[in-house]
Design a protein around this motif. Structure first.
Motif, PDB file in Angstrom:
ATOM      1  N   ALA A  54     -29.904 -43.815  34.313  1.00 11.36           N
ATOM      2  CA  ALA A  54     -30.708 -44.141  32.979  1.00 11.36           C
ATOM      3  C   ALA A  54     -31.847 -44.954  33.678  1.00 11.36           C
ATOM      4  O   ALA A  54     -33.039 -44.984  33.068  1.00 11.36           O
ATOM      5  CB  ALA A  54     -29.995 -44.787  31.935  1.00 11.36           C
ATOM      6  N   ASN A  83     -33.443 -49.643  22.655  1.00 17.04           N
ATOM      7  CA  ASN A  83     -32.631 -48.682  23.501  1.00 17.04           C
ATOM      8  C   ASN A  83     -31.229 -48.762  23.101  1.00 17.04           C
ATOM      9  O   ASN A  83     -30.374 -47.910  22.943  1.00 17.04           O
ATOM     10  CB  ASN A  83     -33.114 -48.867  24.930  1.00 17.04           C
ATOM     11  CG  ASN A  83     -34.145 -48.565  25.658  1.00 17.04           C
ATOM     12  OD1 ASN A  83     -34.713 -49.243  26.676  1.00 17.04           O
ATOM     13  ND2 ASN A  83     -34.785 -47.591  24.904  1.00 17.04           N
ATOM     14  N   PHE A  87     -28.493 -46.262  21.914  1.00 17.15           N
ATOM     15  CA  PHE A  87     -27.537 -45.707  22.280  1.00 17.15           C
ATOM     16  C   PHE A  87     -26.274 -45.628  21.433  1.00 17.15           C
ATOM     17  O   PHE A  87     -25.390 -44.987  21.410  1.00 17.15           O
ATOM     18  CB  PHE A  87     -27.037 -46.566  23.547  1.00 17.15           C
ATOM     19  CG  PHE A  87     -27.945 -46.378  24.585  1.00 17.15           C
ATOM     20  CD1 PHE A  87     -28.347 -45.294  24.973  1.00 17.15           C
ATOM     21  CD2 PHE A  87     -28.512 -47.590  25.458  1.00 17.15           C
ATOM     22  CE1 PHE A  87     -29.213 -44.938  26.264  1.00 17.15           C
ATOM     23  CE2 PHE A  87     -29.357 -47.532  26.551  1.00 17.15           C
ATOM     24  CZ  PHE A  87     -29.656 -46.219  26.916  1.00 17.15           C
ATOM     25  N   THR A 248     -35.022 -43.355  22.902  1.00 17.42           N
ATOM     26  CA  THR A 248     -33.691 -43.341  23.295  1.00 17.42           C
ATOM     27  C   THR A 248     -32.894 -42.337  22.786  1.00 17.42           C
ATOM     28  O   THR A 248     -32.206 -41.465  23.412  1.00 17.42           O
ATOM     29  CB  THR A 248     -32.708 -44.695  23.063  1.00 17.42           C
ATOM     30  OG1 THR A 248     -33.476 -45.788  24.033  1.00 17.42           O
ATOM     31  CG2 THR A 248     -31.199 -44.572  23.569  1.00 17.42           C
ATOM     32  N   VAL A 252     -32.362 -39.554  25.436  1.00 17.04           N
ATOM     33  CA  VAL A 252     -30.873 -39.643  25.836  1.00 17.04           C
ATOM     34  C   VAL A 252     -30.116 -38.730  25.105  1.00 17.04           C
ATOM     35  O   VAL A 252     -29.589 -37.589  25.608  1.00 17.04           O
ATOM     36  CB  VAL A 252     -30.320 -40.925  25.903  1.00 17.04           C
ATOM     37  CG1 VAL A 252     -28.989 -41.034  26.263  1.00 17.04           C
ATOM     38  CG2 VAL A 252     -31.265 -41.862  26.913  1.00 17.04           C
ATOM     39  N   LEU A 258     -28.278 -36.654  30.422  1.00 17.68           N
ATOM     40  CA  LEU A 258     -27.329 -37.828  30.233  1.00 17.68           C
ATOM     41  C   LEU A 258     -26.130 -37.337  29.294  1.00 17.68           C
ATOM     42  O   LEU A 258     -25.048 -37.797  29.362  1.00 17.68           O
ATOM     43  CB  LEU A 258     -27.858 -38.931  29.619  1.00 17.68           C
ATOM     44  CG  LEU A 258     -28.861 -39.687  30.877  1.00 17.68           C
ATOM     45  CD1 LEU A 258     -29.598 -40.796  30.029  1.00 17.68           C
ATOM     46  CD2 LEU A 258     -27.860 -40.398  31.654  1.00 17.68           C
TER      47      LEU A 258
END
Length: 498
Positions: A54, A83, A87, A248, A252, A258
């Motif tokens: 990351a 971020n 997540f 994010t 992600v 990821l």
């Protein structure tokens, strides 16, 4: 530290990674190992290894370098807070969906929800986005190696890029994700150790103890974190936080790279533990990276060190390596080199594996039962791996010819255009259950949305009364895509409500 010493360290470093790869893939190098690590990864190894993936060399060099800009300073931490929220959203919303559907490629969800053309479009967006983003990240470490190592041997830039990609290919092409889980853990260890040791060495050279260093950073002109004074500017707090959240989610949560690591855990519980642990470490380590930036500029001021120039342009990306290689002793230089190498190659090796996985699964159907026993299927995967390595080489060489800005700016700017349509596609799929789309029209929507965003961004000051779009551009892009999908929507059948 001499170029020869740096080169020897790099050779030893990659020798260790290749040895690990051979040991890990010795028992098996089939597609299940390459794509999913046999779905047997330990969550704590994944969480720790994801830090290296990351962060990358961008965080290692570009983020500390930007601290010297009076309009930026610690502004990046606002983005990091966004971020962290992103997540947590991924862990609670997207991961359960991916595990429930037992996906190898996360874009298979789009196929079942919106159709085959939409699915291919989503996968293509990822391939373009991740190839460009990873190439930019690798470019950063290559220009450092070129300036401080390979120029001394009169090796051209393009060959330096080929050597770097060849080394990555050597330890990833057999074991894939299973190898990456192990090597990224090792590389993250070097990365994290390098951050803390760099702070120690700089403090020691300036005769600071920990408390004095903290006070020096706090009282410097580099440590302003929150910017609430002007909402028209790109550094405004809520712009950065909202941009961080949606960047994010897109880069992600909707990115095979990821998410592929998360999907290698045994179950959703372990995958979520991985994400929660990773989030905490991610926020903490970014605080230290920003502190490194402030200390670097304080050190540069004290010792009369100027920001390095390339073709007459100041390159803040190079301040950290300039100080590490030319103004500190050999031990800090070695620490910096290991940290930078680990940060950048942990990102690039993971990206090449994810790009190979996405193409093999989304376009060649290698996860389907009828294709898994075809002759030469592993050889085909190797060729795909080579193909993406070469494509990344071309992007880096082209970028080197035109770039004159901080790499971190370029990465998030490009991501706002390329990942925005993915945000719109998944938002429509998840939140508009009563409708699906006319599948053939989806590519047009996903091309038009970034084009409209480019126009808005270019003329935002004129159109929006001096309002400057920054990281929130990805939200605008996703919203335009979402509206476009609504305009081409139709009632969903029972089979398209996921």
């Amino acid at each position: 530290m001499s170029p020869t010493t740096i080169l020897i360290i790099i050779v030893v470093y990659f020798g260790i990674l290749i040895l690990i790869s051979n040991l890990v893939s010795k028992k098996s190098s089939d597609n299940d190992t390459f794509f999913k690590a046999n779905k047997n990864s330990k969550w704590y190894l994944v969480a720790f290894g994801m830090i290296g993936t990351a962060l990358s060399g961008v965080t290692f060099i570009s983020v500390p370098g930007e601290v010297g800009n009076p309009d930026l300073q610690f502004k990046y931490f606002q983005f990091v807070l966004g971020n962290a929220i992103g997540f947590l959203i991924i862990a609670k919303i997207l991961l359960p969906l991916y595990y429930r559907m037992n996906l190898t490629s996360i874009y298979s969800y789009i196929e079942q929800r919106l159709g085959t053309i939409s699915y291919k479009t989503a996968a293509s967006i990822f391939l373009i986005s991740r190839t460009i983003g990873s190439a930019f990240r690798l470019y950063l470490v290559v220009i450092v190696l070129q300036r401080y190592v390979f120029d001394a041997f009169h090796i051209p830039f393009a060959l330096t890029v080929l050597i770097s990609l060849g080394l990555i290919f050597a330890y990833t092409y057999r074991g894939g994700l299973k190898t990456i889980i192990i090597t990224d853990t090792l590389q993250t260890f070097f990365l994290v150790s390098s951050v803390f040791l760099t702070i120690y060495f700089i403090c020691d050279s300036m005769d600071f103890v920990a408390f004095q260093a903290f006070e020096a950073v706090k009282n410097s002109n580099y440590s302003k974190i929150f910017f609430f004074d002007d909402y028209l500017k790109g550094n405004y707090f809520w712009k950065q936080v909202l941009g961080g959240i949606f960047v994010t989610i897109a880069m992600v949560g909707l990115d095979q790279d990821l998410m592929q690591k998360n999907l290698s855990c045994k179950n959703i519980g372990e995958a979520q533990k991985n994400m929660f642990t990773f989030t905490g470490i991610f926020v903490l380590i970014n605080i230290f990276f920003l502190s490194v930036g402030a200390l670097l500029y304080l050190y540069a001021e004290k010792n009369g060190i100027a920001v390095p120039m390339i073709d007459g342009v100041a390159r803040t990306d190079l301040l950290f390596p300039e100080i590490a290689f030319n103004h500190l002793t050999i031990v800090p230089a070695v620490v910096f080199l290991l940290g930078l190498t680990a940060a950048t190659f942990a990102t690039t090796d993971s990206a090449l594996t994810a790009l190979t996985t996405s193409f093999c699964v989304d376009f060649l159907g290698m996860d389907k039962a009828e294709n898994q026993n075809k002759p030469n299927i592993v050889r085909t995967r190797h060729l795909v791996h080579v193909g993406f390595s070469f494509l990344m080489f071309l992007v880096i060489v082209l970028f080197n010819a035109v770039n004159d800005a901080s790499v971190v700016k370029m990465i998030f700017k490009i991501a706002s255009y390329t990942y925005g349509p993915l945000l719109g596609l998944y938002a429509f799929g998840l939140f508009v259950k009563s409708k699906t789309v006319h599948d053939k029209l989806v590519p047009f929507v996903c091309v038009m949305a970034p084009a409209i965003c480019f126009f808005i961004s270019k003329y935002s000051a004129e159109l929006l009364g001096d309002y400057v779009l920054d990281n929130e551009l990805i939200i605008v892009n996703g919203f335009i895509t979402f509206i476009g999908l609504l305009l081409i929507s139709k009632p969903a059948t029972q089979n398209t409500r996921y």
